[in-house]
Write a protein that holds these residues in place. Sequence first.
Motif, PDB file in Angstrom:
ATOM      1  N   VAL A 207       0.800  -1.093  -0.276  1.00  0.00           N
ATOM      2  CA  VAL A 207      -0.403   0.027  -0.102  1.00  0.00           C
ATOM      3  C   VAL A 207       0.880   1.100   0.019  1.00  0.00           C
ATOM      4  O   VAL A 207       1.607   1.499   0.559  1.00  0.00           O
TER       5      VAL A 207
ATOM      6  N   GLY B  20      -5.033   6.458  -0.992  1.00  0.00           N
ATOM      7  CA  GLY B  20      -4.745   5.316  -0.147  1.00  0.00           C
ATOM      8  C   GLY B  20      -6.104   4.579   0.197  1.00  0.00           C
ATOM      9  O   GLY B  20      -6.166   3.299   0.001  1.00  0.00           O
ATOM     10  N   SER B  21      -7.011   4.818   0.362  1.00  0.00           N
ATOM     11  CA  SER B  21      -8.514   4.426   1.256  1.00  0.00           C
ATOM     12  C   SER B  21      -8.595   4.338  -0.264  1.00  0.00           C
ATOM     13  O   SER B  21      -9.421   2.558  -0.308  1.00  0.00           O
TER      14      SER B  21
ATOM     15  N   THR C 222       2.041  -0.292   8.328  1.00  0.00           N
ATOM     16  CA  THR C 222       2.921   0.563   9.021  1.00  0.00           C
ATOM     17  C   THR C 222       2.900   1.130  10.276  1.00  0.00           C
ATOM     18  O   THR C 222       1.490   1.667   9.829  1.00  0.00           O
TER      19      THR C 222
ATOM     20  N   LEU D 179      -5.504   4.719   8.270  1.00  0.00           N
ATOM     21  CA  LEU D 179      -5.868   4.136   7.292  1.00  0.00           C
ATOM     22  C   LEU D 179      -6.734   2.930   7.382  1.00  0.00           C
ATOM     23  O   LEU D 179      -7.905   3.280   7.693  1.00  0.00           O
ATOM     24  N   TYR D 180      -6.394   2.138   7.621  1.00  0.00           N
ATOM     25  CA  TYR D 180      -7.120   0.776   8.119  1.00  0.00           C
ATOM     26  C   TYR D 180      -7.844   0.946   9.221  1.00  0.00           C
ATOM     27  O   TYR D 180      -9.028  -0.148   9.236  1.00  0.00           O
TER      28      TYR D 180
ATOM     29  N   TYR E  93       2.340   4.296   9.427  1.00  0.00           N
ATOM     30  CA  TYR E  93       1.583   5.253   8.398  1.00  0.00           C
ATOM     31  C   TYR E  93       0.642   4.859   8.340  1.00  0.00           C
ATOM     32  O   TYR E  93      -0.158   5.576   8.072  1.00  0.00           O
TER      33      TYR E  93
ATOM     34  N   GLU F  55      -0.597  12.084  -0.730  1.00  0.00           N
ATOM     35  CA  GLU F  55      -0.778  12.517   0.929  1.00  0.00           C
ATOM     36  C   GLU F  55      -2.002  12.642   1.007  1.00  0.00           C
ATOM     37  O   GLU F  55      -2.325  13.761   0.912  1.00  0.00           O
ATOM     38  N   ARG F  56      -3.124  11.890   2.042  1.00  0.00           N
ATOM     39  CA  ARG F  56      -3.620  12.743   2.508  1.00  0.00           C
ATOM     40  C   ARG F  56      -5.284  13.333   1.832  1.00  0.00           C
ATOM     41  O   ARG F  56      -5.240  14.057   2.553  1.00  0.00           O
ATOM     42  N   ARG F  57      -5.014  12.365   0.485  1.00  0.00           N
ATOM     43  CA  ARG F  57      -6.296  13.363  -0.237  1.00  0.00           C
ATOM     44  C   ARG F  57      -7.005  12.098  -0.656  1.00  0.00           C
ATOM     45  O   ARG F  57      -7.954  11.715  -0.884  1.00  0.00           O
ATOM     46  N   GLY F  58      -6.859  10.900   0.468  1.00  0.00           N
ATOM     47  CA  GLY F  58      -7.911  10.034   0.508  1.00  0.00           C
ATOM     48  C   GLY F  58      -7.647   8.857  -1.066  1.00  0.00           C
ATOM     49  O   GLY F  58      -8.443   7.562  -1.095  1.00  0.00           O
TER      50      GLY F  58
ATOM     51  N   VAL G 295       1.450   5.310  -1.464  1.00  0.00           N
ATOM     52  CA  VAL G 295       0.713   6.197  -2.434  1.00  0.00           C
ATOM     53  C   VAL G 295       2.799   7.999  -2.201  1.00  0.00           C
ATOM     54  O   VAL G 295       2.787   7.678  -1.471  1.00  0.00           O
TER      55      VAL G 295
ATOM     56  N   ARG H 157      -9.921   2.588  10.342  1.00  0.00           N
ATOM     57  CA  ARG H 157     -10.951   3.173   9.216  1.00  0.00           C
ATOM     58  C   ARG H 157     -11.514   2.494   8.588  1.00  0.00           C
ATOM     59  O   ARG H 157     -12.814   2.656   8.400  1.00  0.00           O
TER      60      ARG H 157
HETATM   61  C1  LIG Z   1       0.279   4.594   4.276  1.00  0.00           C
HETATM   62  C2  LIG Z   1      -0.375   5.504   2.847  1.00  0.00           C
HETATM   63  C3  LIG Z   1      -0.323   4.413   1.950  1.00  0.00           C
HETATM   64  C4  LIG Z   1      -1.067   5.831   3.094  1.00  0.00           C
HETATM   65  O1  LIG Z   1      -1.698   7.111   2.044  1.00  0.00           O
HETATM   66  P1  LIG Z   1      -2.764   7.894   1.962  1.00  0.00           P
HETATM   67  O2  LIG Z   1      -3.429   8.789   0.434  1.00  0.00           O
HETATM   68  O3  LIG Z   1      -2.201   9.111   2.618  1.00  0.00           O
HETATM   69  O4  LIG Z   1      -4.190   7.256   2.697  1.00  0.00           O
HETATM   70  P2  LIG Z   1      -5.462   8.686   2.365  1.00  0.00           P
HETATM   71  O5  LIG Z   1      -5.329  10.290   2.307  1.00  0.00           O
HETATM   72  O6  LIG Z   1      -7.143   7.753   2.046  1.00  0.00           O
HETATM   73  O7  LIG Z   1      -5.722   8.321   4.439  1.00  0.00           O
HETATM   74  C5  LIG Z   1      -4.661   8.975   4.941  1.00  0.00           C
HETATM   75  C6  LIG Z   1      -5.689   9.812   5.722  1.00  0.00           C
HETATM   76  O8  LIG Z   1      -5.723  11.121   4.887  1.00  0.00           O
HETATM   77  C7  LIG Z   1      -7.169  11.578   5.475  1.00  0.00           C
HETATM   78  N1  LIG Z   1      -7.483  12.369   4.358  1.00  0.00           N
HETATM   79  C8  LIG Z   1      -7.378  11.597   3.437  1.00  0.00           C
HETATM   80  N2  LIG Z   1      -8.542  12.140   2.963  1.00  0.00           N
HETATM   81  C9  LIG Z   1      -8.207  13.916   2.959  1.00  0.00           C
HETATM   82  C10 LIG Z   1      -9.011  15.149   2.174  1.00  0.00           C
HETATM   83  N3  LIG Z   1      -9.141  15.194   1.078  1.00  0.00           N
HETATM   84  N4  LIG Z   1      -8.516  15.933   3.351  1.00  0.00           N
HETATM   85  C11 LIG Z   1      -7.858  15.826   4.057  1.00  0.00           C
HETATM   86  N5  LIG Z   1      -7.130  14.879   4.831  1.00  0.00           N
HETATM   87  C12 LIG Z   1      -7.635  13.762   4.530  1.00  0.00           C
HETATM   88  C13 LIG Z   1      -7.778  10.352   5.818  1.00  0.00           C
HETATM   89  O9  LIG Z   1      -8.911  10.626   6.426  1.00  0.00           O
HETATM   90  C14 LIG Z   1      -6.693   9.940   6.888  1.00  0.00           C
HETATM   91  O10 LIG Z   1      -6.344  10.217   8.353  1.00  0.00           O
HETATM   92  P3  LIG Z   1      -5.755   9.424   9.510  1.00  0.00           P
HETATM   93  O11 LIG Z   1      -4.735   8.763   8.730  1.00  0.00           O
HETATM   94  O12 LIG Z   1      -5.685  10.536  10.196  1.00  0.00           O
HETATM   95  O13 LIG Z   1      -7.098   8.603   9.227  1.00  0.00           O
HETATM   96  C15 LIG Z   1       0.806   6.902   2.721  1.00  0.00           C
HETATM   97  O14 LIG Z   1       1.500   7.283   3.519  1.00  0.00           O
HETATM   98  C16 LIG Z   1       2.241   5.747   1.888  1.00  0.00           C
HETATM   99  O15 LIG Z   1       2.521   5.072   1.151  1.00  0.00           O
HETATM  100  N6  LIG Z   1       3.229   5.194   3.343  1.00  0.00           N
HETATM  101  C17 LIG Z   1       4.675   4.887   2.860  1.00  0.00           C
HETATM  102  C18 LIG Z   1       4.273   3.708   3.203  1.00  0.00           C
HETATM  103  C19 LIG Z   1       3.673   3.290   3.812  1.00  0.00           C
HETATM  104  O16 LIG Z   1       4.161   3.174   5.189  1.00  0.00           O
HETATM  105  N7  LIG Z   1       2.162   2.465   3.152  1.00  0.00           N
HETATM  106  C20 LIG Z   1       0.994   1.645   4.710  1.00  0.00           C
HETATM  107  C21 LIG Z   1       2.398   0.372   4.218  1.00  0.00           C
HETATM  108  S1  LIG Z   1       1.523  -0.774   5.264  1.00  0.00           S
END
Ligand SMILES: CC(C)(COP(=O)(O)OP(=O)(O)OC[C@H]1O[C@@H](n2cnc3c(N)ncnc32)[C@H](O)[C@@H]1OP(=O)(O)O)[C@@H](O)C(=O)NCCC(=O)NCCS
Length: 278
Positions: free
Chosen positions: A75, A87-88, A108, A114-115, A110, A82-85, A77, A117
């Motif tokens: 997983v 990953g979800s 992780t 997300l998981y 990080y 990041e943090r724009r949905g 991104v 939620r």
């Molecule tokens: C972990 C990872 C995949 C998350 O990806 P992402 O696209 O940022 O995930 P999302 O945007 O769906 O969710 C992340 C956070 O952003 C928030 N978010 C989602 N859309 C949002 C928006 N439009 N505005 C503000 N925040 C938002 C979510 O609520 C979530 O908050 P939380 O983590 O506090 O619950 C990314 O950080 C990554 O690649 N990290 C490095 C590799 C890693 O560790 N991967 C996980 C392996 S287990």
Amino acid sequence: MHSPLPDGPVRSLEIDDLPACQRLAEARDWGREDRKWRFLFSVGDVYGIDDRNGELAGTVVSTPYGKDVAAISMVLVAERHERRGLGSRLMRHAMEDAGTAGFCLTATDYGRPLYERLGFRSVGLCTSYQGEVENLVRQGVSVPAGASDMASVHALDTQVFGADRAQLIDGLPTFCETLRVVRDGPEIRGFGGFWRNDDQVVVGPVIAQDTETALALVADIVPPGPVRLDIDHRHPELITWAESHGLRPSFTTTVMEHGAPLTGDPSRLYLPVAQALG
Ligand SMILES: CC(C)(COP(=O)(O)OP(=O)(O)OC[C@H]1O[C@@H](n2cnc3c(N)ncnc32)[C@H](O)[C@@H]1OP(=O)(O)O)[C@@H](O)C(=O)NCCC(=O)NCCS
């Protein structure tokens, strides 16, 4: 300042997409993990979202084991999105497509929020022990796995893991550099192997009927040089083994599950094939 959000669909990736997956992984300080990615492409379903610059904005892999459970991994991104949905979105797509009763992964720090939620629950911790093994005494209880052992390997794996991982088991003799079994008449008492992730040896899988067999298998399979053992905290005896043989904790992930609990016997799953596969 954010780059424009990729608006294309989540698509299935093919092996031609591997270099782009690896560029994304390296940008997130993960390794190239060529062998692992190739194995995941062969046994799992790899998904991604294209970025507007021709790169990948995100990836996820699901490896379904029949209709019971799918292992989720990779997983990722891109930092600029990041943090724009994304990953979800990737996670929901992979979970819907797999359509399994349950899911498992190791998270992780990080990824864990997300998981959570998405409804995943923490069921344990896994610490990666790394270093060069010292004071090794080979036990000589195991022999190289032959083609005729694979039916027993499959049977023991299904009993212990709690789902049928036939395709994964079929791939082990190629994926693993060493794969050994402890024979017991026509059956086996355990099996274990190691594989190479970039320049590191990862010891696993190790599945055995009892701890004595598991520890003897580990001692038989570890090669000289730097190794890594991803140890679930359910196995303090393996942690003791690692520490008394010179290995040190490197990082810890959270073991998580979603939906129907696995019906296997985790007490006999000593080391996973890989964190990505359970
Ligand atoms: C972990 C990872 C995949 C998350 O990806 P992402 O696209 O940022 O995930 P999302 O945007 O769906 O969710 C992340 C956070 O952003 C928030 N978010 C989602 N859309 C949002 C928006 N439009 N505005 C503000 N925040 C938002 C979510 O609520 C979530 O908050 P939380 O983590 O506090 O619950 C990314 O950080 C990554 O690649 N990290 C490095 C590799 C890693 O560790 N991967 C996980 C392996 S287990």
